[in-house]
Motif scaffolding. Structure first.
Motif, PDB file in Angstrom:
ATOM      1  N   GLN A   1       0.832  -1.199   0.000  1.00 28.81           N
ATOM      2  CA  GLN A   1       0.000   0.000   0.000  1.00 28.81           C
ATOM      3  C   GLN A   1       0.872   1.257   0.000  1.00 28.81           C
ATOM      4  OE1 GLN A   1      -2.877   0.028   3.178  1.00 28.81           O
ATOM      5  NE2 GLN A   1      -3.418  -2.122   2.893  1.00 28.81           N
TER       6      GLN A   1
ATOM      7  N   TRP B   1      -3.665   0.911  -2.925  1.00 27.11           N
ATOM      8  CA  TRP B   1      -2.803  -0.217  -3.261  1.00 27.11           C
ATOM      9  C   TRP B   1      -1.882   0.194  -4.409  1.00 27.11           C
ATOM     10  CZ3 TRP B   1      -3.140  -4.345  -0.089  1.00 27.11           C
ATOM     11  CH2 TRP B   1      -4.307  -4.487   0.674  1.00 27.11           C
TER      12      TRP B   1
ATOM     13  N   THR C   1      -7.183   3.781   1.490  1.00 24.73           N
ATOM     14  CA  THR C   1      -6.399   2.578   1.212  1.00 24.73           C
ATOM     15  C   THR C   1      -5.999   2.609  -0.246  1.00 24.73           C
ATOM     16  OG1 THR C   1      -7.588   1.308   2.892  1.00 24.73           O
ATOM     17  CG2 THR C   1      -6.358   0.068   1.241  1.00 24.73           C
TER      18      THR C   1
END
Length: 332
Positions: A71, A85, A83
């Protein structure tokens, strides 16, 4: 139970009575086999709490850290609860940089130097304990236990006081002995001197474990073997190489393995002594992961470095285990 009686045979032997033992009812053998099966499951049931604790306390943090390593996690993502990625970008950034490989090389040499010194002095002190009298042995054991029991941060603070630049005991003693140039020497000012102080601290804290356990291992050696060796004309060195060393070799292998792991992951001694300074020249892999992750607030990069640290440790320990197994096969 029916009994049959046979008459005397042609040789004149007395009659022999044969008893037919009744066969157990069907299903009884299955019932009799159930208690051993239940008993065989008992060890696994006893291990179950430890396995659950390991999975919860170690497994889940490891999985969480692995997720963070893929991440892009910085203060902005933390504040906004985002979040993001980014795949293997964190690993690419770390592996393509020159700093990581310098830290890896530094960590390997640092671990090797410490483990060699720990095993050398720990073995010598352990053998000394086996030769001392009861009173001297007890005195030395108490000193070793006190050094071993001292908290890591407390021991590091004591060494900071000892090697302080202006009011350190070491500089004062060296000045009184005639080395006046060492009166204000900065022991934490260069890479070599800083690593020397940290190595002295780690070796001092690790020797008791090796020495006490090696002394305990020497008590298991039968005295008859030494008597037989002396009758054969063996001297002190020959008795050590032919009797003592073969008994202590498995212990030395296992202890060296444990010390490699313990020294390689040593964090508080290195960080508390000088925070990886000067100029980040004394950072080992655990300290490097902390500085990059928490210090610079690149948490994804720090997680990737910590995972790579585990891989480096696995490579080191597996190489050592292969070497030990090969030596044992050659001895057989």
């Amino acid at each position: 139970m029916s009994v049959q009686t046979h008459g005397t045979d042609t040789a004149g032997e007395p009659a022999v009575r044969k008893a037919r033992i009744p066969r157990p009812p069907r299903g009884a053998d299955r019932d009799s086999g159930s208690p051993p099966r239940r008993g065989a499951a008992a060890p696994y049931l006893l291990l179950l709490p430890a396995l659950l604790a390991t999975l919860i306390l170690l497994g889940w943090p490891l999985v969480k850290n692995g997720m963070l390593s893929f991440q892009n996690l910085n203060p902005r993502q933390l504040i906004q609860h985002l979040t993001e990625w980014n795949g293997v970008d964190n690993y690419k950034e770390v592996l393509t940089g020159s700093d990581f490989w310098k830290v890896v090389e530094r960590s390997v040499f640092f671990t090797a130097a410490n483990v060699v010194l720990i095993m050398l002095f720990g073995t010598l002190i352990g053998l000394l304990l086996a030769r001392l009298g009861k009173k001297m042995r007890l005195t030395l054991l108490v000193g070793l236990v006190l050094a071993w029991a001292m908290p890591v941060i407390a021991a590091t603070t004591v060494y900071q006081w000892l090697f302080a630049q202006r009011y350190g005991v070491v500089n004062w003693v060296l000045d009184k002995l005639g080395w006046h140039s060492m009166a204000d020497h900065n022991w934490l000012g260069t890479q070599f001197s800083t690593f020397s102080v940290i190595t002295l601290l780690i070796v001092w804290m690790s020797i008791p474990f090796v020495a006490i356990n090696l002394y305990a291992a020497t008590t298991t050696i039968p005295k008859e073997l030494y008597e037989a060796a002396s009758l054969d004309g063996a001297g002190a060195w020959q008795s050590f190489t032919s009797v003592t060393l073969p008994f202590l070799r498995p212990f030395l292998y296992s202890t060296t393995f444990l010390e490699v792991i313990w020294v390689f992951k040593a964090f508080p001694q290195v960080f508390a002594m000088n925070e990886g300074g000067p100029d980040r020249l004394t950072e080992t892999l655990p300290v490097y992961a902390y500085v990059e992750g928490v210090g610079n607030q690149h948490f994804g990069v720090g997680a990737a470095i910590s995972f790579l640290t585990i891989l480096v440790l696995l490579v080191m320990t597996s190489s050592y285990l292969r070497m030990v197994l090969k030596q044992e096969e050659d001895e057989l």
